[in-house]
Design a protein around this motif. Structure first.
Motif, short mmCIF file in Angstrom:
data_model
loop_
_atom_site.label_atom_id
_atom_site.label_comp_id
_atom_site.label_asym_id
_atom_site.label_seq_id
_atom_site.Cartn_x
_atom_site.Cartn_y
_atom_site.Cartn_z
N VAL A 59 45.08 57.96 32.20
CA VAL A 59 44.29 56.73 32.21
C VAL A 59 43.09 56.90 33.13
O VAL A 59 41.96 56.62 32.75
CB VAL A 59 45.14 55.52 32.67
N ALA A 60 43.34 57.37 34.36
CA ALA A 60 42.25 57.54 35.34
C ALA A 60 42.57 58.74 36.24
O ALA A 60 43.73 59.05 36.49
CB ALA A 60 42.09 56.29 36.18
N GLN A 61 41.50 59.37 36.72
CA GLN A 61 41.66 60.52 37.59
C GLN A 61 40.68 60.39 38.76
O GLN A 61 39.56 59.93 38.58
CB GLN A 61 41.37 61.79 36.80
N LEU A 104 55.04 52.56 39.26
CA LEU A 104 54.28 51.41 39.75
C LEU A 104 54.93 50.11 39.31
O LEU A 104 55.40 50.02 38.18
CB LEU A 104 52.85 51.44 39.19
N VAL A 105 54.92 49.12 40.19
CA VAL A 105 55.36 47.78 39.81
C VAL A 105 54.11 47.03 39.38
O VAL A 105 53.23 46.77 40.19
CB VAL A 105 56.06 47.06 40.99
N LEU A 106 54.02 46.72 38.07
CA LEU A 106 52.83 46.11 37.50
C LEU A 106 53.17 44.81 36.78
O LEU A 106 54.31 44.62 36.36
CB LEU A 106 52.15 47.06 36.51
N THR A 107 52.16 43.96 36.59
CA THR A 107 52.32 42.77 35.77
C THR A 107 51.92 43.12 34.34
O THR A 107 51.34 44.18 34.10
CB THR A 107 51.43 41.62 36.29
N GLY A 108 52.19 42.23 33.41
CA GLY A 108 51.90 42.48 32.00
C GLY A 108 50.44 42.73 31.71
O GLY A 108 50.08 43.63 30.96
N THR A 109 49.54 41.93 32.33
CA THR A 109 48.12 42.10 32.05
C THR A 109 47.59 43.40 32.64
O THR A 109 46.64 43.98 32.11
CB THR A 109 47.30 40.90 32.57
N GLU A 110 48.20 43.86 33.73
CA GLU A 110 47.79 45.15 34.31
C GLU A 110 48.13 46.29 33.37
O GLU A 110 47.33 47.20 33.15
CB GLU A 110 48.48 45.38 35.66
N VAL A 111 49.31 46.24 32.77
CA VAL A 111 49.73 47.28 31.82
C VAL A 111 48.81 47.28 30.62
O VAL A 111 48.35 48.33 30.16
CB VAL A 111 51.20 47.06 31.39
N LYS A 112 48.47 46.10 30.10
CA LYS A 112 47.58 46.02 28.94
C LYS A 112 46.19 46.56 29.28
O LYS A 112 45.57 47.25 28.48
CB LYS A 112 47.48 44.57 28.44
N LEU A 138 45.55 48.83 31.57
CA LEU A 138 45.70 50.29 31.70
C LEU A 138 45.79 50.96 30.33
O LEU A 138 45.21 52.03 30.11
CB LEU A 138 46.93 50.64 32.52
N ARG A 139 46.50 50.34 29.40
CA ARG A 139 46.61 50.91 28.05
C ARG A 139 45.25 50.95 27.37
O ARG A 139 45.00 51.80 26.52
CB ARG A 139 47.61 50.12 27.21
N ALA A 140 44.35 50.04 27.77
CA ALA A 140 42.98 50.05 27.24
C ALA A 140 42.15 51.14 27.94
O ALA A 140 40.98 51.33 27.60
CB ALA A 140 42.34 48.69 27.43
N GLY A 141 42.74 51.82 28.93
CA GLY A 141 42.07 52.94 29.60
C GLY A 141 41.13 52.53 30.70
O GLY A 141 40.17 53.24 31.00
N ARG A 142 41.40 51.39 31.34
CA ARG A 142 40.49 50.89 32.36
C ARG A 142 41.16 50.89 33.73
O ARG A 142 42.11 50.14 33.95
CB ARG A 142 40.04 49.47 31.99
N GLU A 186 40.58 42.97 35.23
CA GLU A 186 41.32 41.93 34.53
C GLU A 186 41.34 42.23 33.04
O GLU A 186 40.39 42.76 32.49
CB GLU A 186 40.69 40.56 34.77
N TYR A 187 42.44 41.88 32.39
CA TYR A 187 42.58 42.06 30.95
C TYR A 187 41.67 41.06 30.24
O TYR A 187 41.68 39.87 30.56
CB TYR A 187 44.04 41.86 30.56
N THR A 188 40.88 41.54 29.31
CA THR A 188 39.86 40.69 28.68
C THR A 188 40.46 39.52 27.90
O THR A 188 39.90 38.44 27.88
CB THR A 188 38.94 41.51 27.74
N GLN A 189 41.62 39.73 27.25
CA GLN A 189 42.25 38.64 26.52
C GLN A 189 43.25 37.85 27.37
O GLN A 189 43.96 36.99 26.86
CB GLN A 189 42.99 39.17 25.27
N GLY A 190 43.30 38.16 28.67
CA GLY A 190 44.22 37.46 29.55
C GLY A 190 43.78 36.03 29.81
O GLY A 190 42.61 35.69 29.70
N THR A 191 44.73 35.18 30.14
CA THR A 191 44.42 33.77 30.43
C THR A 191 44.61 33.53 31.91
O THR A 191 44.33 34.40 32.72
CB THR A 191 45.32 32.85 29.59
N TRP A 192 45.15 32.40 32.26
CA TRP A 192 45.41 32.08 33.66
C TRP A 192 46.45 33.02 34.26
O TRP A 192 46.61 33.09 35.48
CB TRP A 192 45.85 30.62 33.81
N THR A 193 47.17 33.78 33.43
CA THR A 193 48.19 34.71 33.93
C THR A 193 47.59 36.03 34.38
O THR A 193 48.32 36.93 34.78
CB THR A 193 49.22 35.00 32.81
N ASN A 194 46.26 36.18 34.31
CA ASN A 194 45.61 37.44 34.69
C ASN A 194 45.87 37.79 36.16
O ASN A 194 46.16 36.92 36.98
CB ASN A 194 44.10 37.36 34.43
#
Length: 160
Positions: free
Chosen positions: A10-12, A30-38, A40-44, A68-76
């Motif tokens: 994802v990143a180096q 890593l302990v991540l939230t859902g929007t963080e995983v999304k 990261l999967r987008a490569g950011r 922040e995840y672009t499609q995330g809401t208040w849960t970002n």
């Protein structure tokens, strides 16, 4: 659903190997939230200002920017929040003992997915001096020049 296999980068942190002498490396979850995983999967992600610390017997990754995840809401999530690292107790103790020593820090080298799980490669590192960096650059240039001369020789053109 297809199970994800292998390692997907994802990143180096390329500057880490330039700015530090790498002494030892560890792979941590890593302990991540859902929007963080999304995100990261987008490569950011950016590891440039990242570092790890041991606080109360727990390892934490700080300064790493996961936008922040672009499609995330208040849960970002907050982009630069502290994230807990999942390591064995012996590894945490080793990192803690090493960082108490002057001049040793823990830097993230890469962030990747391994078999579908987010992992970060961290390293015990000692800062390089300016002359060390110049020496490394000179050595790399000499190796390139030697490889160039060897390739030219193989092609039949002799360069002196």
């Amino acid at each position: 659903m297809v199970k994800e296999r292998g390692r997907r980068l994802v990143a180096q942190n390329r500057r880490a190997r330039h700015d530090y002498h790498i002494e030892d490396t560890f792979e941590a979850g890593l302990v991540l939230t859902g929007t963080e995983v999304k995100s990261l999967r987008a490569g950011r992600a950016s590891l440039v200002d990242g570092y790890a610390v041991v606080i109360d017997g727990e390892a934490w990754l700080q300064g790493v920017h996961i936008p922040e995840y672009t499609q995330g809401t208040w849960t970002n999530h907050a982009p630069r929040r502290s994230r807990k690292l999942l390591l064995h107790r012996k590894e945490i103790d080793r990192i803690d003992a090493a960082t108490r020593e002057r001049g040793v820090t823990v830097v993230p080298l890469s962030l990747y997915f391994k078999d579908g799980r987010a992992k970060v490669e961290i390293a015990l590192a000692r800062g390089k001096r300016a002359y060390d960096k110049r020496e490394a650059i000179a050595k790399r240039e000499a190796e390139r020049e030697a490889a160039r001369a060897l390739a030219a020789r193989r092609r039949g053109r002799y360069e002196e």
